[in-house]
Design a protein around this motif. Structure first.
Motif, PDB file in Angstrom:
ATOM      1  N   CYS A   1       0.863  -1.179   0.000  1.00 47.96           N
ATOM      2  CA  CYS A   1       0.000   0.000   0.000  1.00 47.96           C
ATOM      3  C   CYS A   1       0.908   1.240   0.000  1.00 47.96           C
ATOM      4  CB  CYS A   1      -0.882  -0.021   1.244  1.00 47.96           C
ATOM      5  SG  CYS A   1      -1.671   1.555   1.575  1.00 47.96           S
TER       6      CYS A   1
ATOM      7  N   ARG B   1       0.310   4.136   0.943  1.00 49.11           N
ATOM      8  CA  ARG B   1       0.096   5.013   2.105  1.00 49.11           C
ATOM      9  C   ARG B   1       0.793   4.493   3.350  1.00 49.11           C
ATOM     10  NH1 ARG B   1      -4.577   4.727  -0.449  1.00 49.11           N
ATOM     11  NH2 ARG B   1      -5.311   6.600  -1.496  1.00 49.11           N
ATOM     12  N   CYS B   2       0.480   3.212   3.697  1.00 48.79           N
ATOM     13  CA  CYS B   2       1.033   2.716   4.961  1.00 48.79           C
ATOM     14  C   CYS B   2       2.186   1.748   4.775  1.00 48.79           C
ATOM     15  CB  CYS B   2      -0.073   2.069   5.805  1.00 48.79           C
ATOM     16  SG  CYS B   2      -0.736   0.579   5.058  1.00 48.79           S
TER      17      CYS B   2
ATOM     18  N   CYS C   1      -6.417  -1.887   0.888  1.00 49.20           N
ATOM     19  CA  CYS C   1      -5.482  -2.090   1.995  1.00 49.20           C
ATOM     20  C   CYS C   1      -6.244  -2.594   3.225  1.00 49.20           C
ATOM     21  CB  CYS C   1      -4.767  -0.782   2.320  1.00 49.20           C
ATOM     22  SG  CYS C   1      -3.674  -0.933   3.735  1.00 49.20           S
TER      23      CYS C   1
ATOM     24  N   CYS D   1      -5.419   0.450   6.134  1.00 43.60           N
ATOM     25  CA  CYS D   1      -6.036   1.784   6.061  1.00 43.60           C
ATOM     26  C   CYS D   1      -7.323   1.797   5.245  1.00 43.60           C
ATOM     27  CB  CYS D   1      -5.026   2.829   5.604  1.00 43.60           C
ATOM     28  SG  CYS D   1      -4.261   2.508   4.030  1.00 43.60           S
TER      29      CYS D   1
HETATM   30 ZN   LIG Z   1      -2.601   1.071   3.726  1.00 43.31          ZN
END
Ligand SMILES: [Zn+2]
Length: 408
Positions: A45, A47-48, A84, A87
């Protein structure tokens, strides 16, 4: 359904380790379509950074790849959108073989660009079974990747120009990194507006790093550089300074030649005309580079026209002033001597040199010139002449810059 053995052969042919071929289809008059999927089910992912394999949705599209044995090859790619697990946001998986949002593989783009640099759009399109438009799109997109890179680390900048359409007063500006010997950019016009837009886009980080800027004797460039790169030293290009002197010498030669028509006595007139005809290169070229025939011509014209002889001698002294490896101070003193001797014979050149003295003298420090620009400009002229099936300046610019910077 394709057999495992067949699919394995296709895997071996396309050689993309991250992909596996799931199916294939021959379409008459189109090519072979390979349905492919990423081997690795899990993706990170963005983002995370956590790995996920929860399928959100499938997104299929066609990507053109290198032709194989006369067959056009298309990859029917399924780019999975995953959700994800941490998140809860959806994201698309990434591939190595193709750039995001592009419909051709990286290796196809590289092949096409390498071929266009050597040949032209029309031929490359035909050879690869693509339309000219498709080839131009590849160039354009590849170039936009290149363009987003700022010339960080640029220390010595050269600004020159080449005629975009021959015979028209239509010049484009060529910006060159004098250390890497590559053009940094080519601008459609050499106006202050066009240049400052480009420089401002580079930003302070780039502009403040520039130590020297070599320009021709145009005050527009000088003012612009002073304003935008206050830390840079401006250097009037030596070859442009020499051109002043050469041009003034040549103007005198032409003026003398014109006056000869008024000489009454035919024998005398013929003798003078004979001496001055074809003397241009003998007078203008560096004396040490003349061949025997040109040396003979020079001797002849100097005997008959002592005023041209004087100017020629001064011109040669001027060249020597720049060729000696003197310090800035000695360079300045030599130049001052020359100006004193030359002021009556070269009034225009002396005037300009005095106005630009502040930019001419720094030359003696690092001997920065635009010498390499001649080679670059010749290459650009060649690209321009070949036309590359290009209709506009943007295409010329992108192929020119790619041909210098594309070397993977
Ligand atoms: Zn994520």
């Amino acid at each position: 359904m394709a057999s495992f053995a067949e699919l394995n052969i296709f895997n071996k042919i396309i050689k993309f380790p991250e992909l596996k071929v799931k199916d294939y289809q021959f379409i008459e008059g189109f090519g072979v379509v390979l349905t492919v999927e990423k081997v690795e089910k899990k993706s990170c992912c963005p983002r995370c950074g956590k790995k996920s394999e929860r399928l959100h949705q499938n997104h299929q599209y066609l990507v053109r790849d290198l032709s194989q044995a006369e067959h056009h090859v298309y990859l029917k790619v399924n780019r999975r959108q995953l959700k994800c697990a941490y998140c809860q946001k959806p994201f698309s998986e990434e591939f190595d073989f193709v750039e995001k949002t592009r419909t051709y593989t990286k290796r196809l783009a590289e092949k096409i660009i390498r071929e266009v640099i050597e040949s032209d759009v029309k031929n490359v399109a035909e050879r690869n079974g693509l339309s000219e438009k498709e080839v131009e799109t590849i160039l354009k997109e590849k170039f936009s990747d290149l363009k987003t890179e700022k010339p960080l680390g640029l220390k010595k900048l050269g600004i020159d120009e080449i005629a975009w359409i021959k015979g028209h007063k239509n010049y484009c500006a060529v910006l060159v990194d004098l250390e890497t010997r590559k053009p940094v950019d080519i601008l459609e016009k050499r106006t202050q507006e066009c240049l400052s837009k480009c420089f401002e886009a580079w930003g302070r980080e780039v502009l403040d790093g520039i130590e020297e800027v070599s320009i021709d004797l145009w005050s527009g460039y000088k003012n612009l550089v002073k304003n935008l790169m206050p830390k840079a030293e401006i250097i009037a290009d030596r070859f442009h300074v020499m051109k002043l002197v050469n041009d003034e010498l040549d103007a005198e030669r032409k003026a003398l030649k014109r006056k000869l028509k008024k000489v009454k006595k035919k024998v005398k007139r013929d003798k003078l005309i004979l001496a001055i005809t074809n003397s241009k290169y003998s007078l203008l070229k560096n004396e040490k580079d003349l061949n025997d025939e040109q040396k003979e011509k020079l001797k002849q014209v100097k005997e008959v026209f002592p005023e041209l002889g004087d100017m020629h001698r001064l011109k040669e002294e001027f060249i020597k002033t720049f060729e000696k490896r003197d310090s800035e101070v000695i360079g300045l003193l030599n130049l001052a001597d020359w100006l004193r001797d030359a002021t009556s014979k070269f009034p225009n050149s002396c005037g300009t040199i005095i106005r630009w003295l502040g930019e001419i003298i720094p030359y003696f420090k690092n001997r920065t010139t635009q010498g390499i620009l001649e080679g670059i400009n010749n290459k650009l002229k060649l690209i321009k002449r070949k036309g590359f099936g290009f209709k506009n300046f943007d295409n010329f610019r992108s192929i020119s810059l790619l041909s210098f910077h594309f070397n993977s």
